[in-house]
Design an enzyme around this catalytic site. Structure first.
Site, PDB file in Angstrom:
ATOM      1  N   CYS A   1      -4.638  18.286 -27.615  1.00  0.00           N
ATOM      2  CA  CYS A   1      -5.205  17.325 -28.576  1.00  0.00           C
ATOM      3  C   CYS A   1      -6.604  17.727 -29.039  1.00  0.00           C
ATOM      4  CB  CYS A   1      -5.239  15.930 -27.970  1.00  0.00           C
ATOM      5  SG  CYS A   1      -3.612  15.352 -27.444  1.00  0.00           S
TER       6      CYS A   1
ATOM      7  N   HIS B   1     -10.161  11.710 -31.955  1.00  0.00           N
ATOM      8  CA  HIS B   1      -8.746  11.997 -31.735  1.00  0.00           C
ATOM      9  C   HIS B   1      -8.007  10.664 -31.665  1.00  0.00           C
ATOM     10  CE1 HIS B   1      -5.029  13.130 -30.026  1.00  0.00           C
ATOM     11  NE2 HIS B   1      -5.317  12.767 -28.790  1.00  0.00           N
TER      12      HIS B   1
ATOM     13  N   ASN C   1       0.086   9.352 -31.923  1.00  0.00           N
ATOM     14  CA  ASN C   1      -0.803  10.416 -31.450  1.00  0.00           C
ATOM     15  C   ASN C   1      -0.141  11.760 -31.769  1.00  0.00           C
ATOM     16  OD1 ASN C   1      -2.001  12.411 -29.866  1.00  0.00           O
ATOM     17  ND2 ASN C   1      -2.399  11.042 -28.146  1.00  0.00           N
TER      18      ASN C   1
HETATM   19  N1  COA Z   1       6.430  -0.717 -22.065  1.00  0.00           N
HETATM   20  C1  COA Z   1       6.328  -1.867 -21.388  1.00  0.00           C
HETATM   21  N2  COA Z   1       5.732  -1.947 -20.179  1.00  0.00           N
HETATM   22  C2  COA Z   1       5.230  -0.827 -19.673  1.00  0.00           C
HETATM   23  C3  COA Z   1       5.327   0.420 -20.340  1.00  0.00           C
HETATM   24  C4  COA Z   1       5.955   0.442 -21.588  1.00  0.00           C
HETATM   25  N3  COA Z   1       6.078   1.565 -22.295  1.00  0.00           N
HETATM   26  N4  COA Z   1       4.726   1.373 -19.584  1.00  0.00           N
HETATM   27  C5  COA Z   1       4.282   0.757 -18.474  1.00  0.00           C
HETATM   28  N5  COA Z   1       4.578  -0.564 -18.525  1.00  0.00           N
HETATM   29  C6  COA Z   1       4.272  -1.602 -17.553  1.00  0.00           C
HETATM   30  C7  COA Z   1       4.273  -1.082 -16.135  1.00  0.00           C
HETATM   31  O1  COA Z   1       5.533  -1.189 -15.546  1.00  0.00           O
HETATM   32  C8  COA Z   1       3.278  -2.017 -15.469  1.00  0.00           C
HETATM   33  O2  COA Z   1       3.913  -3.228 -15.172  1.00  0.00           O
HETATM   34  P1  COA Z   1       3.505  -4.085 -13.854  1.00  0.00           P
HETATM   35  O3  COA Z   1       2.074  -4.472 -14.049  1.00  0.00           O
HETATM   36  O4  COA Z   1       4.445  -5.219 -13.884  1.00  0.00           O
HETATM   37  O5  COA Z   1       3.695  -3.143 -12.707  1.00  0.00           O
HETATM   38  C9  COA Z   1       2.259  -2.298 -16.573  1.00  0.00           C
HETATM   39  O6  COA Z   1       2.932  -2.039 -17.817  1.00  0.00           O
HETATM   40  C10 COA Z   1       1.020  -1.443 -16.465  1.00  0.00           C
HETATM   41  O7  COA Z   1       1.433  -0.076 -16.305  1.00  0.00           O
HETATM   42  P2  COA Z   1       0.424   1.110 -16.487  1.00  0.00           P
HETATM   43  O8  COA Z   1       1.140   2.411 -16.370  1.00  0.00           O
HETATM   44  O9  COA Z   1      -0.767   0.884 -15.596  1.00  0.00           O
HETATM   45  O10 COA Z   1       0.068   0.887 -18.014  1.00  0.00           O
HETATM   46  P3  COA Z   1      -1.327   0.986 -18.725  1.00  0.00           P
HETATM   47  O11 COA Z   1      -1.959  -0.324 -18.831  1.00  0.00           O
HETATM   48  O12 COA Z   1      -2.128   2.111 -18.155  1.00  0.00           O
HETATM   49  O13 COA Z   1      -0.841   1.388 -20.174  1.00  0.00           O
HETATM   50  C11 COA Z   1      -0.714   3.354 -21.497  1.00  0.00           C
HETATM   51  C12 COA Z   1      -0.078   2.556 -20.361  1.00  0.00           C
HETATM   52  C13 COA Z   1       0.072   4.660 -21.611  1.00  0.00           C
HETATM   53  C14 COA Z   1      -0.623   2.558 -22.770  1.00  0.00           C
HETATM   54  C15 COA Z   1      -2.188   3.613 -21.154  1.00  0.00           C
HETATM   55  O14 COA Z   1      -2.333   4.156 -19.881  1.00  0.00           O
HETATM   56  C16 COA Z   1      -2.831   4.536 -22.116  1.00  0.00           C
HETATM   57  O15 COA Z   1      -2.953   4.226 -23.272  1.00  0.00           O
HETATM   58  N6  COA Z   1      -3.327   5.708 -21.625  1.00  0.00           N
HETATM   59  C17 COA Z   1      -3.950   6.687 -22.455  1.00  0.00           C
HETATM   60  C18 COA Z   1      -2.895   7.437 -23.097  1.00  0.00           C
HETATM   61  C19 COA Z   1      -3.414   8.259 -24.197  1.00  0.00           C
HETATM   62  O16 COA Z   1      -3.994   7.783 -25.113  1.00  0.00           O
HETATM   63  N7  COA Z   1      -3.167   9.535 -24.064  1.00  0.00           N
HETATM   64  C20 COA Z   1      -3.477  10.445 -25.042  1.00  0.00           C
HETATM   65  C21 COA Z   1      -4.565  11.303 -24.573  1.00  0.00           C
HETATM   66  S1  COA Z   1      -4.511  12.772 -25.462  1.00  0.00           S
END
Ligand code: COA
Length: 341
Positions: free
Chosen positions: A130, A266, A297
């Site tokens: 990225c 980004h 993204n």
């Molecule tokens: N849809 C619905 N629920 C989801 C899910 C999805 N796609 N992915 C995870 N969950 C749920 C999990 O099961 C968890 O549930 P629980 O609380 O009942 O256990 C809850 O959501 C939180 O999970 P988690 O993995 O901690 O999610 P998060 O809050 O970290 O959100 C992202 C996930 C991916 C949206 C977030 O981590 C994110 O945006 N990260 C950065 C990613 C990014 O921008 N990357 C690019 C960099 S180049």
């Protein structure tokens, strides 16, 4: 021993230009097929509401079979060349940032250069995920200033759908396809500020191809290597560390947030963009790129696509001062202030 060596005189001549560098033109290619959240939610047991709340993404674009890495790159590059009013034959080097040209060798850059009608330029790919486009702009500016090229075409392109697992809850709704390009050339005044870039290999595993090629070749059953990400850790790193890198880039360019017209981070996630803008204390007057909402993204393509969208929306004008910052797998990052073409 040559006479030059005997007298202590230099034995080779160095290139010097004394010129500065600037971005002369920007181009974009967005795949035709618009994919709303409703199309990806079933495979990951998610919802439109959850995706919008956690990432700000409403739709993204997925490439169709004819929209190859090369095809999208050529389209974005043609637009950038037209914007720059530069003929392809004036391009001395083509730098393509991508992680989704699915051939180990050769690089895709020479094929793109040939299709564009460039005349035997240096042409090579770089892999900084990225952060790739901002690495490419940095290389291009140094090439122009150092004299190894007068005009450089930088392309950020991805067809991430080829390496996405549609059932992976952490990636399937985030990543998408597209291409962006910039022409970098000489300038009488500085118009690409000093880069602040770096990497953190301690966090190598946070975003990566899940199975390496040796695993794929050794597997008794066919497997496709997919992109995988530890989202929460990436979120923390990007939100807290990247704002500091952005402020350092402003400082190195000799400006403050009050001098900034546009902020083009980004397009990882709307919440990361918001967290960075808050941490940097950007004034309300700064126009912030929020292309992720409709584009997802697109990794190496995200910064030029987001910049192109600012122009399309009338939020970027020639002469504006913009902070570009890109970050991702590696982990790797690069930020620089630029004057817009
Ligand atoms: N849809 C619905 N629920 C989801 C899910 C999805 N796609 N992915 C995870 N969950 C749920 C999990 O099961 C968890 O549930 P629980 O609380 O009942 O256990 C809850 O959501 C939180 O999970 P988690 O993995 O901690 O999610 P998060 O809050 O970290 O959100 C992202 C996930 C991916 C949206 C977030 O981590 C994110 O945006 N990260 C950065 C990613 C990014 O921008 N990357 C690019 C960099 S180049």
């Amino acid at each position: 021993m040559s006479q030059a060596a005997a007298t202590g005189a230099p034995r080779v001549l160095a290139t010097t230009t004394g010129t500065h560098a600037r971005i002369l033109g920007i181009g974009a290619y967005r795949p035709r097929r618009l994919v709303p959240n409703s199309e990806v939610v079933d495979a990951i047991d998610s919802s439109d509401e959850w995706i919008q709340q956690r990432s700000g993404i409403r739709t993204r674009r997925f490439a169709e079979p004819d929209e190859s890495v090369q095809m999208m790159s050529v389209a974005a590059a043609r637009e950038a060349l037209a914007h720059a009013r530069i003929d392809a034959r004036q391009i001395d080097a083509v730098v393509v940032a991508t992680v989704s040209h699915l051939m180990q060798t050769p690089a895709i850059a020479p094929a793109i250069a040939t299709e564009l009608g460039c005349e035997e330029p240096a042409a090579f790919d770089i892999s900084a995920a990225c952060a790739g486009f901002s690495h490419g702009v940095t290389l291009a500016a140094d090439m122009v200033r150092g004299g190894s090229a007068r005009h450089v075409l930088v392309i950020g392109v991805e067809r991430l759908t080829d390496i996405l697992d549609a059932t992976d809850r952490g990636t399937a709704f985030i990543f998408a396809d597209g291409a962006g390009a910039a022409v970098v050339g000489p300038s009488e005044v500085p118009a690409i500020g000093p880069v602040v870039w770096g990497s953190d290999g301690e966090q190598f595993d946070l975003i990566r191809q899940r199975e390496d090629w040796r695993d794929v070749m050794a597997s008794p059953t066919p497997i496709t290597p997919h992109l995988t990400m530890q989202g929460a850790a990436v979120f923390r790193w990007a939100s807290f560390t990247m704002a500091k890198i952005g402020l350092q880039a402003l400082d190195r360019a000799g400006i403050t947030v009050d001098d900034l017209d546009c902020f083009v981070p980004h397009q990882a996630n709307m919440r990361i963009t918001d967290a960075m803008a808050r941490a940097m204390k950007l004034p309300d007057s700064v126009r912030i790129a929020r292309d992720v909402a409709d584009q997802g993204n697109t990794s190496a393509a995200s910064v030029p696509l987001a910049l192109a969208r600012l122009y399309e929306d009338g939020d970027a004008r020639s002469g504006d001062v913009a902070l570009l910052i890109a970050f991702g797998a590696g982990l790797a990052y690069a930020a620089q202030v630029v004057v817009l073409p």
